[in-house]
Design a protein around this motif. Structure first.
Motif, PDB file in Angstrom:
ATOM      1  N   UNK A  69      10.178   4.137  -1.241  1.00 33.66           N
ATOM      2  CA  UNK A  69       9.368   3.531  -0.186  1.00 33.66           C
ATOM      3  C   UNK A  69       7.897   3.624  -0.563  1.00 33.66           C
ATOM      4  N   UNK A  70       7.172   2.555  -0.332  1.00 35.36           N
ATOM      5  CA  UNK A  70       5.739   2.494  -0.600  1.00 35.36           C
ATOM      6  C   UNK A  70       5.050   2.090   0.695  1.00 35.36           C
ATOM      7  N   UNK A  71       4.185   2.976   1.207  1.00 33.90           N
ATOM      8  CA  UNK A  71       3.515   2.729   2.473  1.00 33.90           C
ATOM      9  C   UNK A  71       2.024   2.556   2.235  1.00 33.90           C
ATOM     10  N   UNK A  72       1.498   1.329   2.420  1.00 38.62           N
ATOM     11  CA  UNK A  72       0.064   1.100   2.244  1.00 38.62           C
ATOM     12  C   UNK A  72      -0.761   1.910   3.232  1.00 38.62           C
ATOM     13  N   UNK A  73      -1.904   2.387   2.735  1.00 33.94           N
ATOM     14  CA  UNK A  73      -2.858   3.146   3.548  1.00 33.94           C
ATOM     15  C   UNK A  73      -4.242   2.813   3.012  1.00 33.94           C
ATOM     16  N   UNK A  74      -4.786   1.686   3.461  1.00 36.57           N
ATOM     17  CA  UNK A  74      -6.067   1.217   2.933  1.00 36.57           C
ATOM     18  C   UNK A  74      -5.897   0.762   1.501  1.00 36.57           C
ATOM     19  N   UNK A  75      -6.733   1.291   0.612  1.00 38.58           N
ATOM     20  CA  UNK A  75      -6.645   0.930  -0.806  1.00 38.58           C
ATOM     21  C   UNK A  75      -5.643   1.795  -1.559  1.00 38.58           C
ATOM     22  N   UNK A  76      -5.061   2.752  -0.851  1.00 43.04           N
ATOM     23  CA  UNK A  76      -4.039   3.620  -1.436  1.00 43.04           C
ATOM     24  C   UNK A  76      -2.680   3.252  -0.862  1.00 43.04           C
ATOM     25  N   UNK A  77      -1.647   3.814  -1.475  1.00 38.47           N
ATOM     26  CA  UNK A  77      -0.295   3.672  -0.951  1.00 38.47           C
ATOM     27  C   UNK A  77       0.444   4.975  -1.224  1.00 38.47           C
ATOM     28  N   UNK A 105       0.148  -4.923  -9.759  1.00 45.23           N
ATOM     29  CA  UNK A 105       0.242  -6.195  -9.044  1.00 45.23           C
ATOM     30  C   UNK A 105      -0.451  -6.171  -7.678  1.00 45.23           C
ATOM     31  N   UNK A 106      -0.427  -5.020  -7.016  1.00 43.85           N
ATOM     32  CA  UNK A 106      -0.986  -4.953  -5.667  1.00 43.85           C
ATOM     33  C   UNK A 106      -2.349  -4.280  -5.608  1.00 43.85           C
ATOM     34  N   UNK A 107      -2.745  -3.621  -6.682  1.00 44.52           N
ATOM     35  CA  UNK A 107      -4.069  -3.001  -6.734  1.00 44.52           C
ATOM     36  C   UNK A 107      -4.212  -1.704  -5.968  1.00 44.52           C
ATOM     37  N   UNK A 108      -3.103  -1.064  -5.616  1.00 47.43           N
ATOM     38  CA  UNK A 108      -3.165   0.201  -4.909  1.00 47.43           C
ATOM     39  C   UNK A 108      -3.366   1.368  -5.881  1.00 47.43           C
ATOM     40  N   UNK A 109      -3.953   2.420  -5.370  1.00 50.05           N
ATOM     41  CA  UNK A 109      -3.909   3.730  -6.001  1.00 50.05           C
ATOM     42  C   UNK A 109      -2.739   4.438  -5.329  1.00 50.05           C
TER      43      UNK A 109
END
Length: 112
Positions: A69-77, A105-109
């Motif tokens: 599971x990957x949960x976005x949290x601003x620029x992080x996940x 692909x999504x640019x998350x840290x």
């Protein structure tokens, strides 16, 4: 976003399913996930970009061995997951593949 499938070498990552061809709910129960609406909620979360969920599967049979599971949290996940007994290798490989996808692909840290 629509669910994204990932080929992770020895593992195949796909959206959770509960249909006439594949039903992940018995395997999810091995991870103590017994909510009959878990699969449906997972699809809704993809569409609303609240959370992205992958079934890490054995590529020949499609059997769910782990869930990432990957949960976005601003620029992080935040990356979480679980594996059925004896399948920690599927969780490890699936988590690495999702991390690469999320960062590339999504640019998350990604954090765990």
């Amino acid at each position: 976003m629509e669910p994204v499938e990932i080929n992770a070498g020895g593992w195949y990552l796909r959206a959770l399913r509960a249909d006439e061809r594949v039903d992940d709910r018995p395997a999810l129960a091995d991870g103590s996930i017994t909510d009959p609406d878990h699969v449906q909620r997972s699809h809704a979360a993809w569409k609303s970009d609240e959370q992205y969920t992958w079934a890490v599967c054995q590529p020949n049979t499609g059997e769910l061995l782990a869930e990432v599971l990957l949960t976005p949290d601003g620029e992080e996940a935040v990356l979480t997951g679980w594996a059925r007994d004896g399948h920690d290798d599927a969780l490890e490989s699936g988590s690495a593949a999702v991390t690469r996808f999320a960062e590339g692909a999504l640019g998350f840290t990604v954090r765990r």
